[in-house]
Design an enzyme around this catalytic site. Structure first.
Site, PDB file in Angstrom:
ATOM      1  N   CYS A   1       0.809  -1.215   0.000  1.00  0.00           N
ATOM      2  CA  CYS A   1       0.000   0.000   0.000  1.00  0.00           C
ATOM      3  C   CYS A   1       0.844   1.267   0.000  1.00  0.00           C
ATOM      4  CB  CYS A   1      -0.929   0.003   1.209  1.00  0.00           C
ATOM      5  SG  CYS A   1      -1.903  -1.519   1.368  1.00  0.00           S
TER       6      CYS A   1
ATOM      7  N   HIS B   1      -3.035   6.522   2.906  1.00  0.00           N
ATOM      8  CA  HIS B   1      -3.568   5.252   2.425  1.00  0.00           C
ATOM      9  C   HIS B   1      -4.908   5.001   3.087  1.00  0.00           C
ATOM     10  CE1 HIS B   1      -4.271   1.110   1.691  1.00  0.00           C
ATOM     11  NE2 HIS B   1      -3.874   0.700   2.883  1.00  0.00           N
TER      12      HIS B   1
ATOM     13  N   ASN C   1     -10.537  -0.313   0.598  1.00  0.00           N
ATOM     14  CA  ASN C   1      -9.071  -0.257   0.649  1.00  0.00           C
ATOM     15  C   ASN C   1      -8.535  -0.857  -0.648  1.00  0.00           C
ATOM     16  OD1 ASN C   1      -6.355  -0.999   1.011  1.00  0.00           O
ATOM     17  ND2 ASN C   1      -6.610  -1.410   3.187  1.00  0.00           N
TER      18      ASN C   1
END
Length: 364
Positions: A123, A262, A293
């Site tokens: 990420c 993130h 996500n």
């Protein structure tokens, strides 16, 4: 004897265009509840997520990446043929080799002289790639760079898994960077903590297929995580690195107009913003609520949305922060681009068609 000469470096770099593409399916918490044996309230309380975007089976990660790249290029006004380097951040590209970046470069019309490679830093990958593109432009190694974060995480998701499956989404975000006379990308603060490197992982590795007596008995590897470990690190340790990036840019938290971390989950996003001591009127990216996500795609997708919806504006000072698998992290302060391309949705008709093998082929 003539000495070695070098392309004249640029003083600075900046973001000049952004684009995105989200998975074509909107998946609610109720859609996942039966497999998880949990309900909408349980998911919302833990993650803040109401819906997430999943890509249909025929929509591949490279399709999302191509659309996002095209949108960013269109917004930037710089032809694809002027890209000197293409960097794709992904953990869900299905081929060992070649990487996705050369394919995306070819699809959007980049020159064969453009360097192209993939980054796998989970990420944090998009912010890693921004750091590299910025350094290349400032050194003179490149003048323009295309950076893409693209993931199709549904391909590595077990719908019954309760640590991470219900937060994951699919999408791609992209930016174009170019030279600048004034700073548009600040110094990057980055690193990793391999001591907790297995806090986000796959259930097993590919060697288990190779050496299994019958590979059909080996389950497909899927994502899982140690949620409490990630939450504690992201809310107690990670903000210090983000604060270092602000300081490295010669700024204070009061100078940050927009925070784009993130999109791990909403609790982490809001706790980090509070810990950093940002202004009350600072814009906080919350794309996770209805996109989910999307790993390496989450930072550019959140940026794309804020700009497209007018919540943030070109020229504002934004703090980017990516973190994830391997406990890799990277953060930098950037000046947001003024131009955003497309509408952030995936549109198959705008791209090439798909062959039976799933490869991109020329459209009609």
């Amino acid at each position: 004897m003539t000495g070695i000469s070098y392309r004249r470096p640029s003083s600075y770099s900046r973001l000049i265009g952004v684009g995105g593409a989200r998975g074509d399916r909107i998946v609610s918490n109720d859609d996942l509840a039966e497999a998880l044996e949990r309900d909408d309230d349980w998911i919302r309380r833990r993650t803040g997520i109401v819906t997430r975007r999943h890509a249909s089976r025929e929509v591949l990660v490279q399709h999302l990446a191509e659309q996002a790249a095209r949108a960013a290029l269109d917004a930037s006004g710089v032809p694809a043929g002027e890209m000197d380097v293409i960097i794709v951040s992904t953990v869900t590209w299905m081929q060992m080799t070649p990487g996705m970046a050369p394919l995306i470069g070819e699809r959007v019309g980049a020159s064969p002289s453009a360097a192209a490679y993939d980054v796998n830093a989970g990420c944090a990958g998009f912010c890693y790639a921004i750091a590299q593109a910025d350094a290349m432009i400032r050194s003179g190694l490149a003048r323009h760079a295309l950076v893409v974060g693209a993931e199709k995480l549904v391909d590595f998701t077990d719908p019954t898994e309760r640590t991470i499956s219900f937060i994951l989404g699919d999408g791609a975000g992209a930016v174009v960077l170019g030279p600048s006379d004034t700073p548009g990308v600040g110094p990057t603060v980055w690193g990793s903590d391999g001591r907790k490197g297995d806090a986000i992982r796959t259930t097993h590795d590919w060697l288990e297929y190779k050496y299994a007596d019958d590979f059909r008995d080996v389950p497909w590897p899927t994502a899982e995580q140690d949620g409490p470990t990630i939450f504690r690190w992201a809310t107690s340790v990670a903000p210090h690195f983000a604060a270092q990036a602000i300081e490295a840019a010669g700024l204070t938290p009061a100078d940050i107009d927009v925070f784009i971390p993130h999109q791990a989950n909403l609790r982490i996003v809001e706790t980090m913003a509070h810990t950093l001591g940002l202004r009350e009127d600072a814009v906080i990216a919350r794309d996770v609520i209805d996109t989910g996500n999307t790993s390496g795609a989450s930072v550019p997708l959140a940026m794309e949305r804020l700009l497209r919806e007018g919540t943030a504006h070109g020229g504002q000072t934004a703090l980017l922060f990516g973190f994830g698998a391997g406990l890799c992290y990277a953060s930098q302060v950037v000046e947001l681009p003024a131009a955003v391309g497309g509408d952030g949705e995936y549109h198959a008709a705008a791209l090439t068609t798909v062959s039976e093998s799933g490869a991109l082929v020329a459209g009609e």
